[in-house]
Design an enzyme around this catalytic site. Structure first.
Site, short mmCIF file in Angstrom:
data_model
loop_
_atom_site.label_atom_id
_atom_site.label_comp_id
_atom_site.label_asym_id
_atom_site.label_seq_id
_atom_site.Cartn_x
_atom_site.Cartn_y
_atom_site.Cartn_z
N LYS A 75 0.79 -1.23 0.00
CA LYS A 75 0.00 0.00 0.00
C LYS A 75 0.83 1.29 0.00
CE LYS A 75 -4.45 -1.33 0.42
NZ LYS A 75 -5.62 -0.76 -0.26
N ASP A 122 -8.26 -0.34 6.99
CA ASP A 122 -8.34 -1.65 7.64
C ASP A 122 -6.96 -2.08 8.12
OD1 ASP A 122 -11.10 -2.52 7.49
OD2 ASP A 122 -10.84 -2.52 5.32
#
Length: 409
Positions: A75, A122
């Site tokens: 990410k 998350d």
């Protein structure tokens, strides 16, 4: 009880050119920037030759993002590019030539240190935002949905977050909370989902993932010893869809340049958070929220709403929308941890193993033979999959891989 995967084929698959912002030249610009980062190194594309032979396909390749930037996930590729684009816009810098060291220099340091970034997550995206902000001397406020394990919050704080709080809200409601707080506090949102009026930064994030797509295709061509080789089948896990949209768009454009057939792209989601699958079931061309309860071991995929900026890509170029149970991801984790023969091991978390888990079930189980045949999976197939995270919840990883929780039915 037999194993199962629910699926919807795309009967309106587009033959149009791929998206004009996920091209090979655009990917090269992003990759140049990432390569300017001291912590940058390409991740491995691992060939599971023995497993491919067992399952009756030509090749299975897994892009292993568990080592990216030492953060156990991919990410930060998106977060670092998006934050850089925001900084360049504010300071009048050229993102096409700027380097990460320049942004960290005293020349720009004081101005950059005044910036504050925020995100809902998350786990992995927020860690990428926190890490990038910390590298640049900025503050980062991260908010997480209910049910988040403490290990993921601790990892975000260790990466450099100013604060990280677990809310009592769902992921999608946590996103709305961050948007409200950012407006009140003057923070810059770096969110990998998008909505009306907020698409520019999410698009930057998706652009950042092209580095992963470009590396995987380059390595696949090296291992196939063919400079124009393409995967025949790609399985992409989806939460809000930013990663899947980026990789799908890039590979569609790459197939055009290589004058090769486009890969059969399958989108993989947990049954209880399957916004793309549920949208495909309705079939009216518009986005719809997931109908499940968003309770699944695949924490990074527990998203109930589709990101608007990648929806046209995933609507037009995905061949199959798959929804699977937790046991499919768990079995994928175990197979990757304990590979066949001398295949390389892969440490894959619950979300990271989901695409592989779906592909393996389809290839290995007789109950899924009709889907296998419909997809055209055979001895000539070259599969490309992405392990997008490592053991980001170490305790659950141990329970699944060592103790065998979430077994096949």
């Amino acid at each position: 009880m037999a194993v199962s995967i629910n699926y919807v084929p795309n009967r309106k698959l587009s033959a149009a050119p791929g998206p004009d912002w996920l091209t090979i030249p655009a990917g090269a610009e992003v990759r140049r920037f990432h390569e300017s980062m001291a912590a940058f190194a390409p991740t491995q594309l691992k060939s599971l030759k023995n497993l491919a032979k067992q399952l009756g396909v030509k090749a299975i390749y897994v892009k292993d993002e568990s080592t990216r930037f030492g953060l156990k996930a991919f990410k930060a590729l998106g977060a670092s590019w998006a934050i850089t684009r925001v900084i360049c816009r504010r300071l009048g810098l050229d993102y096409r030539t700027v380097t990460f060291d320049e942004l960290r220099s005293e020349k720009y340091g004081e101005a950059i240190r005044q910036m504050v970034f925020a995100s809902a997550t998350d786990g992995n995206h927020g860690k990428g935002v926190a890490w990038t902000a910390h590298q640049l001397g900025c503050k980062a406020y991260i908010f997480m949905p209910r049910g988040t394990v403490e290990a993921r919050r601790a990892a975000i704080l260790a990466a450099g977050a100013t604060e990280c709080a677990i809310t009592d809200l769902t992921y999608d409601d946590t996103v709305r909370l961050v948007a409200k707080r950012a407006e009140q506090e003057g923070w810059t949102i770096v969110q990998d989902t998008s909505w009306e009026g907020y698409e520019e930064v999410p698009r930057y994030i998706a652009e950042g993932y092209m580095t992963m797509a470009a590396e995987s295709l380059e390595a696949l061509r090296e291992q196939e010893e063919d400079p124009r080789a393409m995967p025949t089948h790609v399985f992409l896990q989806a939460g809000v869809g930013a990663m899947a949209g980026s990789v799908a768009g890039y590979l569609i454009n790459a197939a055009g340049e290589a004058v090769k057939p486009r890969p059969v792209i399958s989108l993989v989601e947990p049954t209880e958070a399957a916004c793309f699958y549920d949208t495909a079931l309705i079939g009216d061309g518009r986005r719809h929220p997931a109908r499940g309860n968003a309770v699944t071991i695949m924490a990074g995929l527990n998203c109930g709403e589709i990101a608007s900026m990648v929806w046209p890509i995933l609507r037009d170029f995905v061949s199959y929308y798959l929804a699977m149970e937790d046991y499919a991801a768990a079995e994928g984790m175990r197979q990757l941890a304990h590979p066949a023969g001398d295949d390389p091991a892969v440490t894959a978390g619950e979300s990271g193993a989901s695409g592989f888990g779906a592909a393996r079930l389809i290839l290995a189980h007789e109950e899924l033979k009709p889907l296998r045949e419909e997809m055209g999976l055979d001895e000539n197939s070259i599969l490309l999959l992405y392990n997008t995270e490592g053991d980001t919840d170490p305790e659950n990883y141990r329970r699944i891989v060592e103790e065998g929780t979430y077994p096949l039915p």
